[in-house]
Design a protein around this motif. Structure first.
Motif, short mmCIF file in Angstrom:
data_model
loop_
_atom_site.label_atom_id
_atom_site.label_comp_id
_atom_site.label_asym_id
_atom_site.label_seq_id
_atom_site.Cartn_x
_atom_site.Cartn_y
_atom_site.Cartn_z
N SER A 91 29.81 23.09 49.34
CA SER A 91 29.09 23.25 50.62
C SER A 91 29.82 24.21 51.55
N GLU A 100 22.46 28.34 52.94
CA GLU A 100 22.32 26.90 53.11
C GLU A 100 22.54 26.19 51.78
N ARG A 102 22.69 22.99 49.11
CA ARG A 102 21.89 21.78 48.87
C ARG A 102 22.30 21.17 47.54
N GLN A 104 21.19 18.10 44.74
CA GLN A 104 20.06 17.27 44.33
C GLN A 104 20.46 16.41 43.14
N ARG A 136 22.93 22.12 42.21
CA ARG A 136 23.37 22.66 43.49
C ARG A 136 22.77 24.05 43.68
N SER A 137 22.32 24.30 44.90
CA SER A 137 21.61 25.55 45.18
C SER A 137 22.08 26.14 46.50
N ARG A 166 23.99 13.92 49.19
CA ARG A 166 23.84 15.18 48.46
C ARG A 166 25.12 16.02 48.42
N SER A 167 26.24 15.36 48.45
CA SER A 167 27.54 16.06 48.44
C SER A 167 28.59 15.12 47.87
#
Length: 242
Positions: A91, A100, A102, A104, A136-137, A166-167
């Protein structure tokens, strides 16, 4: 890829998109450069302009191109500089690049530690683990698919916490671990398999960078071990001293 190379087994727009992506990866279309117009692409592949538009839209979704109204479609400077150091946080890296991040949750299972996993996590063979699969995106573009193993005893409900936060950094913080460091990193190259190709939106046969790592607490206690597959066309690893 030419019109003769198109196969009826895969949607035409996907074949055109994959062909253009390959040309970008091979350097035939350079970052910042303009792609040929829709008419020229349609003629090159023997398809109609509607198919070309669908292919270009898919490439935009992958983060490879951008359309400028009245000017055309341009190749993005797509590779993300991804520093590898003893403190590596997905992140933070993505945020630092102005994108950004993200995470999932794809799947999570409880399983017994094999000899290899037990050794990496300093646990007994057969100890209960959670295996967490995550995508991860950056700005909605898939960057990596990762598999993480951690103790189910030390981190109860870890999959639920990851699904909410989500991390993995936030998962560890949830259990009172405010900081941790990378003990080891091993990088190899491979060809994407079918499951990862679907998640990462990659064409069959495209390269991935495989990163196997172990993270430990400040006192050296192993916390988790991971195996991440990065889309090689979207990142470049940078080895930095701490």
């Amino acid at each position: 890829m030419t019109a003769e190379a198109l196969s009826s087994g895969v949607a035409l727009w996907r074949q055109v998109a994959d062909g253009i992506e390959l040309a970008i990866a091979d350097g035939r279309y350079l970052p910042g450069g303009k792609l040929p117009g829709e008419t020229e692409i349609a003629e090159n592949y023997g398809v109609n302009r509607h198919t070309v538009r669908r292919a270009l839209a898919a490439l935009a979704e992958r983060g490879l191109v951008r359309a400028e109204r009245g000017s055309g479609t341009f190749v993005r400077s797509r590779r993300i500089a991804y520093p590898l150091r003893t403190r590596t946080r997905f992140s933070e890296i993505i945020n630092a690049g102005g994108r950004e991040p993200r995470g999932q949750l794809i799947a999570a299972e409880r399983e017994a530690a094999t000899g290899a996993l037990a050794g990496q996590l300093d646990l007994d063979i057969g100890a209960p683990l959670f295996r967490i699969e995550a995508l991860r995106s950056a700005d909605g573009v898939p960057i990596s698919r990762g598999t993480t193993w951690l103790s189910a005893v030390r981190f109860p409900d870890a999959p639920k916490v990851f699904a909410a936060k989500r991390s993995m950094t936030k998962v560890l913080a949830h259990y009172g671990i405010s900081d941790y460091r990378r003990l080891s990193t091993r990088i190899t190259a491979s060809v994407v398999d079918a499951a990862d190709a679907a998640r990462l939106d990659l064409a069959a046969g495209r390269p991935v960078l495989v990163v196997e790592s172990i993270d430990v607490a400040a006192d050296g206690t192993p916390l988790l071990t991971s195996r991440a597959r990065f889309a090689a066309e979207r990142v470049e690893f940078v080895i930095e001293p701490d």
